[in-house]
Enzyme design. Structure first.
Site, PDB file in Angstrom:
ATOM      1  N   ASP A 105       0.831  -1.203   0.000  1.00  0.00           N
ATOM      2  CA  ASP A 105       0.000   0.000   0.000  1.00  0.00           C
ATOM      3  C   ASP A 105       0.867   1.257   0.000  1.00  0.00           C
ATOM      4  OD1 ASP A 105      -2.205  -1.617   0.309  1.00  0.00           O
ATOM      5  OD2 ASP A 105      -2.237  -1.396   2.490  1.00  0.00           O
TER       6      ASP A 105
HETATM    7  N1  URA Z   1      -1.409  -5.874   3.870  1.00  0.00           N
HETATM    8  C1  URA Z   1      -1.805  -4.595   3.941  1.00  0.00           C
HETATM    9  O1  URA Z   1      -2.810  -4.291   4.577  1.00  0.00           O
HETATM   10  N2  URA Z   1      -1.086  -3.665   3.297  1.00  0.00           N
HETATM   11  C2  URA Z   1       0.036  -3.945   2.603  1.00  0.00           C
HETATM   12  O2  URA Z   1       0.652  -3.048   2.054  1.00  0.00           O
HETATM   13  C3  URA Z   1       0.449  -5.275   2.547  1.00  0.00           C
HETATM   14  C4  URA Z   1      -0.291  -6.223   3.184  1.00  0.00           C
END
Ligand code: URA
Length: 238
Positions: A105
């Site tokens: 993310d």
């Molecule tokens: N899970 C999440 O919530 N965000 C990420 O970036 C990776 C795994």
């Protein structure tokens, strides 16, 4: 990639550019099983099949395998619809067109791999390979033992996705926050954040520390390094 046939032959190491022109004129080269004698013919090096003496010729790709410690505030897509910075902006000295394996993310930090090896990318991102990914999550509150167990056994997320078995433990906590070490092998959108929320604990910080046996170690935030031969062969043999 569009490329002149004689350049393609030279780059594939068949012969010099001049000698390659001779080979073409002599009718020794075929493209998609049709003999080509016209100099300057352009081919698509990704899709056209070039043969010399019945043998398929391939470009020697310079494969790149990098590990980046992603800072937050970067997307892991190659281009972003909102023009936010992408992790490719951080990679400066690589001429090959590389791309991330999987995603993190915008607001997640930590280990992300980049390569131009399409086979490896396919393998590592295919759900059937189930590669463990480990995260450190800072969450609000202190999860109860019952909630930790629910997390380990599998949770039903808001989109009705049932998570499979996972690992979670509390590394430390104070009155307000806990640091959790979490290992999952699935890769649904915002999965760790959603799993934590499903047991009532909002994630305020998330960092990926490992993908399989590859660890972020002491690689500094915003820095990257090439994988070692051992790490590359580990990934290829998974
Ligand atoms: N899970 C999440 O919530 N965000 C990420 O970036 C990776 C795994």
């Amino acid at each position: 990639m569009e490329i002149r046939l004689q350049k393609f032959l030279a780059e594939a190491g068949i012969a010099s550019r001049r000698k390659s022109e001779e080979l073409i004129k002599q009718g020794l080269i075929s493209v998609n099983d049709i003999t080509v004698t016209q100099l300057g013919t352009k081919i698509n090096s990704n899709t056209d099949i070039v043969k010399y003496k019945e043998k398929i010729i391939k470009l020697n790709v310079n494969y790149i395998y990098l590990m980046l410690n992603k800072p937050d505030g970067y997307v892991t897509t190659v281009k972003d619809q909102f023009d936010r910075p992408t992790i490719l902006d951080i990679i400066q000295d690589v001429e090959e067109r590389i791309y991330p394996i999987g995603r993190l993310d915008y607001d997640t930090e930590g280990l992300i791999l980049l390569t131009n090896d399409g086979d490896l990318t396919y393998k590592l991102t295919h759900p059937k390979h189930n590669i463990d990914k480990t995260y450190i999550a800072k969450v609000v509150g202190i999860p109860s033992e019952k909630n930790l167990q629910n997390f380990r056994d599998g949770l039903l997320l808001d989109d009705n996705f049932k998570t499979s078995k996972a690992k979670i433990k509390i590394l430390e906590h104070d009155k307000k926050y806990s640091y959790l070490e979490i290992t999952i092998h699935e890769g649904k959108n915002r999965q760790v954040r959603r799993m934590c929320e499903a047991i009532g604990h909002k994630v305020v910080y998330l960092k990926r520390t490992a993908v399989g046996d590859l660890f972020i170690g002491n690689l500094k935030k915003g820095f990257y390094r090439s994988l070692t031969k051992k790490e590359i062969s580990y990934l290829k043999n998974l």
